[in-house]
Design a protein around this motif. Structure first.
Motif, PDB file in Angstrom:
ATOM      1  N   PRO A  25       2.355 -60.435  14.745  1.00  0.00           N
ATOM      2  CA  PRO A  25       1.007 -60.544  14.178  1.00  0.00           C
ATOM      3  C   PRO A  25       0.675 -59.463  13.157  1.00  0.00           C
ATOM      4  N   THR A  26       1.682 -58.712  12.702  1.00  0.00           N
ATOM      5  CA  THR A  26       1.399 -57.492  11.958  1.00  0.00           C
ATOM      6  C   THR A  26       0.803 -57.728  10.571  1.00  0.00           C
ATOM      7  N   GLU A  27       0.812 -58.976  10.082  1.00  0.00           N
ATOM      8  CA  GLU A  27       0.196 -59.247   8.781  1.00  0.00           C
ATOM      9  C   GLU A  27      -1.325 -59.352   8.895  1.00  0.00           C
ATOM     10  N   PHE A  28      -1.847 -59.382  10.123  1.00  0.00           N
ATOM     11  CA  PHE A  28      -3.280 -59.574  10.318  1.00  0.00           C
ATOM     12  C   PHE A  28      -3.988 -58.241  10.570  1.00  0.00           C
ATOM     13  N   PRO A  29      -5.171 -58.039   9.984  1.00  0.00           N
ATOM     14  CA  PRO A  29      -5.878 -56.757  10.114  1.00  0.00           C
ATOM     15  C   PRO A  29      -6.158 -56.328  11.546  1.00  0.00           C
ATOM     16  N   SER A  30      -6.395 -57.282  12.436  1.00  0.00           N
ATOM     17  CA  SER A  30      -6.722 -56.923  13.828  1.00  0.00           C
ATOM     18  C   SER A  30      -5.515 -56.375  14.592  1.00  0.00           C
ATOM     19  N   TYR A  31      -4.319 -56.573  14.054  1.00  0.00           N
ATOM     20  CA  TYR A  31      -3.099 -56.199  14.773  1.00  0.00           C
ATOM     21  C   TYR A  31      -2.307 -55.130  14.009  1.00  0.00           C
ATOM     22  N   GLN A  32      -2.982 -54.101  13.592  1.00  0.00           N
ATOM     23  CA  GLN A  32      -2.327 -52.987  12.924  1.00  0.00           C
ATOM     24  C   GLN A  32      -2.021 -51.878  13.927  1.00  0.00           C
ATOM     25  N   THR A  33      -0.896 -51.227  13.756  1.00  0.00           N
ATOM     26  CA  THR A  33      -0.520 -50.155  14.669  1.00  0.00           C
ATOM     27  C   THR A  33      -1.471 -48.964  14.530  1.00  0.00           C
ATOM     28  N   THR A  34      -1.420 -48.083  15.505  1.00  0.00           N
ATOM     29  CA  THR A  34      -2.204 -46.860  15.449  1.00  0.00           C
ATOM     30  C   THR A  34      -1.757 -45.999  14.258  1.00  0.00           C
ATOM     31  N   ARG A  35      -2.725 -45.336  13.617  1.00  0.00           N
ATOM     32  CA  ARG A  35      -2.408 -44.478  12.464  1.00  0.00           C
ATOM     33  C   ARG A  35      -1.439 -43.361  12.868  1.00  0.00           C
ATOM     34  N   VAL A  57       6.194 -40.739  11.856  1.00  0.00           N
ATOM     35  CA  VAL A  57       7.424 -40.969  11.094  1.00  0.00           C
ATOM     36  C   VAL A  57       7.491 -39.998   9.911  1.00  0.00           C
ATOM     37  N   ALA A  58       6.367 -39.858   9.204  1.00  0.00           N
ATOM     38  CA  ALA A  58       6.338 -38.940   8.062  1.00  0.00           C
ATOM     39  C   ALA A  58       6.584 -37.494   8.510  1.00  0.00           C
ATOM     40  N   LYS A  59       5.951 -37.120   9.615  1.00  0.00           N
ATOM     41  CA  LYS A  59       6.110 -35.754  10.116  1.00  0.00           C
ATOM     42  C   LYS A  59       7.568 -35.479  10.503  1.00  0.00           C
ATOM     43  N   ALA A  60       8.198 -36.455  11.156  1.00  0.00           N
ATOM     44  CA  ALA A  60       9.604 -36.280  11.543  1.00  0.00           C
ATOM     45  C   ALA A  60      10.499 -36.155  10.314  1.00  0.00           C
ATOM     46  N   ALA A  61      10.227 -36.968   9.284  1.00  0.00           N
ATOM     47  CA  ALA A  61      11.048 -36.924   8.071  1.00  0.00           C
ATOM     48  C   ALA A  61      10.891 -35.586   7.351  1.00  0.00           C
ATOM     49  N   PHE A  62       9.640 -35.124   7.222  1.00  0.00           N
ATOM     50  CA  PHE A  62       9.396 -33.892   6.466  1.00  0.00           C
ATOM     51  C   PHE A  62       9.711 -32.634   7.266  1.00  0.00           C
ATOM     52  N   SER A  63       9.998 -32.801   8.556  1.00  0.00           N
ATOM     53  CA  SER A  63      10.411 -31.632   9.335  1.00  0.00           C
ATOM     54  C   SER A  63      11.847 -31.212   9.005  1.00  0.00           C
ATOM     55  N   TYR A  64      12.633 -32.136   8.446  1.00  0.00           N
ATOM     56  CA  TYR A  64      14.046 -31.918   8.130  1.00  0.00           C
ATOM     57  C   TYR A  64      14.886 -31.616   9.382  1.00  0.00           C
ATOM     58  N   ASN A  65      14.317 -31.932  10.555  1.00  0.00           N
ATOM     59  CA  ASN A  65      15.060 -31.711  11.804  1.00  0.00           C
ATOM     60  C   ASN A  65      15.858 -32.941  12.239  1.00  0.00           C
ATOM     61  N   PHE A  66      15.684 -34.060  11.517  1.00  0.00           N
ATOM     62  CA  PHE A  66      16.273 -35.313  11.991  1.00  0.00           C
ATOM     63  C   PHE A  66      17.075 -36.003  10.884  1.00  0.00           C
ATOM     64  N   ASN A  67      17.781 -35.208  10.084  1.00  0.00           N
ATOM     65  CA  ASN A  67      18.638 -35.769   9.041  1.00  0.00           C
ATOM     66  C   ASN A  67      20.090 -35.926   9.496  1.00  0.00           C
ATOM     67  N   CYS A  68      20.346 -35.562  10.736  1.00  0.00           N
ATOM     68  CA  CYS A  68      21.708 -35.592  11.281  1.00  0.00           C
ATOM     69  C   CYS A  68      21.991 -36.930  11.958  1.00  0.00           C
ATOM     70  N   TYR A  69      23.261 -37.145  12.330  1.00  0.00           N
ATOM     71  CA  TYR A  69      23.592 -38.267  13.208  1.00  0.00           C
ATOM     72  C   TYR A  69      22.965 -38.015  14.574  1.00  0.00           C
ATOM     73  N   ALA A  70      22.524 -39.088  15.218  1.00  0.00           N
ATOM     74  CA  ALA A  70      21.962 -38.951  16.567  1.00  0.00           C
ATOM     75  C   ALA A  70      23.092 -38.883  17.596  1.00  0.00           C
ATOM     76  N   GLY A  97      13.054 -39.244  16.211  1.00  0.00           N
ATOM     77  CA  GLY A  97      12.222 -38.054  16.260  1.00  0.00           C
ATOM     78  C   GLY A  97      10.752 -38.398  16.303  1.00  0.00           C
ATOM     79  N   ALA A  98      10.354 -39.429  15.568  1.00  0.00           N
ATOM     80  CA  ALA A  98       8.955 -39.874  15.581  1.00  0.00           C
ATOM     81  C   ALA A  98       8.584 -40.492  16.922  1.00  0.00           C
ATOM     82  N   LEU A  99       9.553 -41.102  17.589  1.00  0.00           N
ATOM     83  CA  LEU A  99       9.277 -41.799  18.851  1.00  0.00           C
ATOM     84  C   LEU A  99       8.653 -40.869  19.880  1.00  0.00           C
TER      85      LEU A  99
END
Length: 414
Positions: free
Chosen positions: A52-62, A68-81, A293-295
Motif C-alpha cells: 500500500p506504500t503508494e497511498f498517503p495513509s500508508y507511509q512509513t514513520t519518518r 538510513v541516512a544516519k547510518a550511511a553518513f556515519s561511515y560505520n557501515f561501508n564494510c561487508y556484513a 545499521g539503520a535497522l
C-alpha cells in the motif's frame, strides 16, 4: 568465425523446471494488468497486491528514512556484513521474538531470501515439506527449484482458517522435514489463537518435524485474536521464525528480513541445521550493511503511535471490505479478516453468466472496471479471490462498488 564454423547445436537452453515453478503473485498480476482497457478514464484500483506504500495513509514513520541516512553518513557501515548480520541489529530483533540470543538471528534480504535459505538447507533426496492451502506461492516455487516435495494441508474457512491438523498427520511420513504456517495469514487474513498454535506445536512434535512460522505480518492484528509469536512454543517443538520490516513498517522495497531459531532444547544445533544455514549464508548475498545499521534505530525507536495508527486504518478497511462484500451476491467472505492486509473471498460462479473461473473473473474485471484482484488459484484455491484492503478507504469503496456493478452486469438472468 564464419557461419561454417558455428556449432550445429548450442550447448545451453532454458531451465524448464524453473519455468514450471515460476507461478508468483507478481507474475499473475502482470497478466491481469495486461487486460486493462487503455481507453478507460477511471483510475485503476489495485486490490491485488499487499503493497500500500503508494497511498498517503500508508507511509512509513519518518524515523525510518532518517535512520538510513544516519547510518550511511556515519561511515560505520561501508564494510561487508558478518555472516548472520550486524550484531546490534540482531540483538534488537530478538526483543520481539522468543529467541534466546542474538546468535539465534540471521538477517536476510527480505523474507523472500529467508524462504530460499531454509528450503535450500532442508532439500535432500525424497524429503518433503508440508505447506498450507491456501498459502503463499513463493514456498511452492522454492521447493520446486530445490527438488523438495511439497505436500499441502488444508486451512478450514468455516473455523477461521485454522489448520486441519488431521490432514497434517495424514500427509506426514518418515521423510517429512517441516510444516509451514503463516500468521497473521497471507492470504486468508486470520490470526491464529494461542490455543491453536499450541496444538500445532504438539502435532509437529509428535510427528518429529519442526514448524516454520512466517510472521511477516507480525503484530498487524486488529480483531479479537491478539498476535502470538510461534516461538513461545519453542520448548514443545523447534520453531523457525521468518520475519521482516516490510509490512509492519511499510517498506517492502527495503528488503530487510530475518530467520530466527526458537529452540531452547538445542535440537537445531544437534541436527546440524544451524551450521547448514550459516554455510548457505556464506555463499549468498547479505542485505546492504548500511540498511542493517539503520535497522537497529528503526526497531529501537519507532513510537507506538505509528503502529496504532496503521492498525486503526487497517481495522476500518477490513470493516469496509467485509460489509461491501456481503452486498455482492456472487462473493462470500467466510471469515472477516482480523490481520495482515488481505482476505480470501469465494466466488459463487452459478450466479454469473459467461464467467468460467476465478482467472476469467479477474481478467474481465480488469478490462471492464479497471479493478485488479488476484485469482485464488495463485495461492492454491481455484474459484476464490484474494483481495487486498490496504489502500485508501475511498479507493476501497470505489473498487468494491465497481465489483458490485460488474456482478450486476454479469448476473445470471432468472
Amino acid at each position: 568465425m564464419d557461419n561454417g564454423d558455428r556449432p550445429k547445436k548450442w550447448g545451453f537452453q532454458g531451465n524448464a523446471e524453473l519455468n514450471a515453478s515460476s507461478i508468483s503473485v507478481r507474475g499473475v498480476l502482470n497478466l491481469v494488468y495486461a487486460n486493462l482497457d487503455k481507453d478507460d478514464k477511471q483510475p485503476t484500483i489495485p486490490l491485488g497486491r499487499a503493497d500500500p506504500t503508494e497511498f498517503p495513509s500508508y507511509q512509513t514513520t519518518r524515523l525510518a528514512p532518517d535512520a538510513v541516512a544516519k547510518a550511511a553518513f556515519s561511515y560505520n557501515f561501508n564494510c561487508y556484513a558478518p555472516t548472520g548480520g550486524v550484531a546490534e541489529a540482531r540483538r534488537y530483533i530478538i526483543e520481539t521474538i522468543e529467541a534466546l540470543s542474538p546468535d539465534d538471528v540471521y538477517i536476510t534480504v527480505g523474507c523472500t531470501q529467508a524462504i530460499e535459505v531454509v528450503v535450500s538447507v532442508l532439500a535432500r533426496p525424497n524429503a518433503n515439506i508440508l505447506l498450507p492451502k491456501p498459502g503463499y506461492p513463493h514456498y511452492e516455487a522454492r521447493t520446486s527449484c530445490s527438488n523438495l516435495e511439497a505436500r499441502h494441508f488444508d486451512l478450514i474457512p468455516e473455523r477461521g482458517w485454522e489448520v486441519d491438523l488431521d490432514s497434517v498427520e495424514a500427509l506426514a511420513d518418515e521423510n517429512t522435514v517441516a510444516m509451514v504456517i503463516i500468521n497473521p495469514s497471507n492470504p486468508c487474513g486470520n490470526v491464529f489463537m494461542s490455543q491453536h498454535l499450541k496444538k500445532i506445536a504438539e502435532t509437529a512434535s509428535k510427528l518429529g518435524i519442526f514448524v516454520i512460522s512466517d510472521e511477516v505480518y507480525s503484530h498487524l492484528a486488529f480483531g479479537s485474536n491478539p498476535f502470538v509469536p510461534m516461538g513461545v512454543f519453542g520448548s514443545i517443538v523447534p520453531v523457525l521464525t521468518l520475519g521482516s520490516i516490510s509490512k509492519r513498517w511499510l517498506v517492502p522495497g527495503w528488503r530487510l528480513g530475518w530467520i530466527v531459531t526458537c529452540d531452547p532444547n538445542g535440537i537445531f544445533q544437534q541436527s546440524g541445521f544451524v551450521e547448514s544455514v550459516k554455510d548457505y549464508l556464506n555463499i549468498t548475498p547479505s542485505p546492504p550493511t548500511n540498511m542493517q545499521g539503520a535497522l537497529t534505530q528503526i526497531l529501537k525507536h519507532t513510537k507506538e503511535d505509528f503502529f496504532s495508527k496503521i492498525i486503526n486504518i487497517l481495522r476500518e478497511a477490513s470493516d469496509i471490505l467485509y460489509d461491501r462484500i456481503n452486498e455482492i451476491p456472487c462473493l462470500i467472505c467466510p471469515h472477516k479478516p482480523e490481520g495482515s492486509m488481505v482476505a480470501m473471498v469465494k466466488l459463487n460462479l452459478p450466479l454469473l453468466e459467461g464467467i468460467i473461473d476465478d482467472v476469467d473473473f479477474c481478467m474481465k474485471l480488469a478490462k471492464e472496471e479497471s479493478v485488479i484482484v488476484l485469482p485464488g488459484i495463485t495461492v492454491g484455491l481455484k474459484n476464490w479471490l484474494r483481495i487486498s484492503f490496504a489502500i485508501e478507504h475511498s479507493s476501497l469503496e470505489d473498487g468494491l462498488g465497481r465489483i458490485k456493478a460488474f456482478y450486476h452486469r454479469h448476473a445470471k438472468k432468472e
